[in-house]
Design a protein around this motif. Structure first.
Motif: not given
Length: 710
Positions: A19, A50-52, A105, A108, A138, A145-146, A148-149
């Motif tokens: 992440p 999570w961003p991943d 991502l 944003k 986002p 910064e992101v 989470y989504l």
């Protein structure tokens, strides 16, 4: 396409990274429980990533919709949990989702991915076709910064199926969803600019939510930017609404605070509807349904509503969170489709025209209205569908296959006249219009019964033949009257002339008078026959029109009437500098008759004066019956200062053998003006007469500049 996607996804899975930010969530055990309760009570299918793209949490509605458990989701790579495989035909949808999440991502911003097909794999191994709208937001930290989504999945399968059933034009659906996407993005940008201010208002308006960690507030924020929110106390009094609620209701927060939702009550729902709603939420249960409200300006709107009760330690509701989605456009679309369907059924069944729906071969009836069944002699529509056979109803069955082949080529047949027969053998005529649908698998047939028109046509054809026979008889009679009768008249006049010269010495004075009277009578008879011959010759030719100078035509007539003009000492005023489109010899006869009458019907002791004019005028400027306003006319006028006539006879004088004055004073056959009218009408024109006794007469002629016969 699918192979490429599969390869790309494989690479993506191998290159999964940690992440972007720490996954540590600073929550107490109670906070986690409160957060999970709030997340699971969300009305729609929500999932946090999570961003991943590994799963943090999923709402109960999401797990129920996808038929998966929490253990199958939490910590898993989300795209792996979706019911796809490398050979699945929906792989392009997976590609769309991955592209949308990558876009979010990177940029944003909130993004809407509409009408994506994600089938659900049931426990029994079968797949259920489903369509979804995916709204992804986002959640950012203080450094942009992101974190989470948050992805919301809205089930729109019913709407998609109804769209396919009604064949709603894709352009209309695309445009509606495009408008929704643009609106969501616009509002998302506005909300992001007001992040800090909204966070403060949420903290002030919802004190209990302050117990939840920063992560929970971020989830709340994501909910704010994607839904219409209202919060009430245990008695239903409004404590807080978000900007979306104000926008749709047109009330400000100050106008709504401490009021209940009756302020937007449209009166559409019954008291029992709201009583059941209130009983449900007061018992601590979540209520879901659709509510029709009224905005401040009186306009109506629909909300898809979920009301979540917040419970205290005793398990009693102390607050209610209402999450709404504006579904007005969707309801309007449904209503429009239902209305269209109802109108179609009404038109189909109650039409006075026979309507059939067949397969493309034309042999298997699929539907028929009552008129259609009765037209062919069937008692019911069902009897028609089960027993109809075109070969027993067409008088010429060979035309059926010929028309079907032509229909497959052109897609449509119009005004096909067919003779058909009913079950009892009775014959009838129809005008058929047949059209294939866009897929060319259905044939729509519209039949209009024209039996009476065909019978009337047959009667008219018979009458026409009778008239043609009578006209031939009249032509023979006319030939006899204008040729054979003139020969004996010429002989009579010759004998009288010889007797008045050679036998003059043997005739008494009275005898001479008798012979002169006979000569004049026979001469009038010859003039009458000549006029009848001229009248009969004026027909409607297809050619012979010429564009000539009107002034030259008038000069020719004046030359012909030179003797009469000299005898009466008449004066002529000619203002006719224009060209006319006429049959020259016929129109010269018109001018000859009109100017001749002006020289004949003069007042005793008064020198005749004749005025002749010619001009061009638009039909739209003329206030005259039968004039076509779209045409341009040549206006010819011939006026005199003669004895005139009573205006009561302005129509009668154009009839054959109509004379207003006896031949004792004025010679003539009573056919001259009838000839004028027939020639003018032969030029598609109009002629009018106006006068008063002793005030002279005026004749106005209007003929098209470009004659319709040319």
């Amino acid at each position: 396409m699918i192979l490429h996607l599969t390869q790309q996804m494989s690479v993506y899975k191998k290159e999964k990274k940690a992440p972007i930010v720490s996954r540590t969530v600073f929550m107490s055990g109670q906070q986690k429980a409160d957060f999970r309760m709030l997340f699971n009570s969300l009305p729609c299918a929500y999932i946090a990533l999570w961003p991943d793209l590994t799963v943090i949490e999923a709402s109960g509605a999401y797990m129920a919709a996808m038929q998966v458990s929490s253990n199958e989701l939490i910590g898993k790579y989300w795209l792996d949990t979706l019911p796809f495989d490398d050979n699945n035909k929906q792989a392009d949808v997976l590609y769309n989702i991955q592209g949308a999440l990558s876009y979010i991502l990177k940029n944003k911003v909130t993004h809407l991915l509409s009408l994506q097909r994600i089938d659900i794999l049931k426990k029994d191994g079968t797949a259920e076709e489903k369509y979804w709208n995916l709204t992804s937001s986002p959640i950012l930290n203080e450094t942009n910064e992101v974190l989470y989504l948050l992805v919301k999945l809205e089930d729109v399968t019913d709407f998609a199926n109804l769209q396919k059933k009604q064949k709603l034009p894709q352009s209309d659906v695309d445009r509606e969803y495009m408008e929704m996407e643009i609106e969501i993005m616009r509002r998302s940008m506005e909300v992001q600019q007001r992040n800090e201010d909204l966070a403060k208002r949420i903290d002030e308006g919802v004190a209990q939510i302050n117990r939840i960690s920063k992560d929970v507030l971020d989830y709340k924020h994501a909910l704010e930017v994607s839904s219409i929110i209202s919060v009430t106390d245990s008695e239903g009094k409004i404590e807080y609404v978000n900007q979306f609620f104000c926008d749709v209701s047109q009330y400000s927060l100050d106008e709504l605070k401490h009021k209940d939702h009756r302020i937007v009550n449209s009166g559409y729902h019954s008291k029992e509807f709201f009583r059941k709603l209130w009983v449900t939420i007061k018992s601590g249960e979540v209520w879901k349904g659709e509510i029709k409200n009224r905005a401040k300006d009186g306009s109506l709107y629909w909300l898809d509503t979920t009301i979540v009760p917040f419970l205290n330690a005793e398990g009693e509701p102390y607050k209610f969170l209402s999450i709404h989605k504006d579904i007005t456009k969707r309801k309007q679309a449904f209503d429009k489709i239902k209305t269209s369907e109802a109108n179609y059924k009404d038109l189909f069944e109650n039409s006075a025209v026979s309507i059939f729906i067949n397969d493309a071969s034309g042999t298997k009836p699929l539907a028929v209205n009552s008129v259609g069944a009765k037209t062919f002699g069937y008692k019911t529509k069902r009897e028609f569908i089960e027993n109809f056979n075109g070969e027993q109803h067409y008088m010429n069955p060979l035309e059926i296959q010929k028309n079907i082949e032509l229909l497959q080529q052109t897609g449509e047949l119009t005004n096909e006249v067919q003779e058909m027969k009913r079950l009892n053998g009775e014959r009838f005529w129809v005008s058929a219009n047949v059209k294939l649908n866009s897929e060319k698998n259905l044939m729509y047939t519209f039949l209009i019964d024209i039996t009476k028109q065909m019978q009337l046509k047959a009667e008219v054809d018979m009458k026409v033949k009778e008239l043609e026979s009578k006209n031939k008889e009249l032509e023979v009679f006319n030939y006899i009257s204008t040729h054979d009768l003139q020969e004996p008249l010429r002989k009579i006049q010759n004998f009288i002339s010889v007797m008045l010269v050679d036998e003059k010495a043997y005739l008494s004075k009275q005898g001479k008078e008798y012979l002169k009277s006979c000569y004049e009578t026979s001469n009038r008879m010859r003039n009458l026959l000549n006029d009848l011959l001229m009248y009969s010759k004026v027909k409607n030719p297809s050619q012979g029109f010429e564009k000539i100078e009107f002034q030259e035509l008038v000069k020719q007539v004046i030359k012909e009437l030179k003797q009469e003009i000299k005898q009466t000492k008449a004066t002529l005023n000619l203002d006719a500098a224009c060209k006319i489109n006429v049959i020259p010899f016929q129109f010269r006869q018109v001018l000859h008759n009109l100017i001749g009458n002006a020289l004949k019907f003069i007042k005793p002791g008064v020198v005749p004066h004749i005025t002749i004019t010619c001009s061009v005028v638009k039909g739209s400027k003329l206030k005259i019956p039968k004039v076509q306003t779209a045409l341009t006319y040549t206006h010819i006028s011939v006026a005199d200062n003669g004895i005139g006539f009573d205006p009561r006879y302005r129509e009668r004088i154009f009839e054959v053998f109509q004379r207003l004055y006896t031949s004792e004073y004025y010679e003539g056959t009573g056919i001259g003006l009838a000839i004028c009218k027939r020639i003018v009408e032969n030029h598609n024109g109009l002629i009018f007469a106006s006068s008063k006794p002793g005030k002279g007469a005026k004749f106005d002629i209007y003929i098209p500049v470009y004659n319709l016969s040319t």
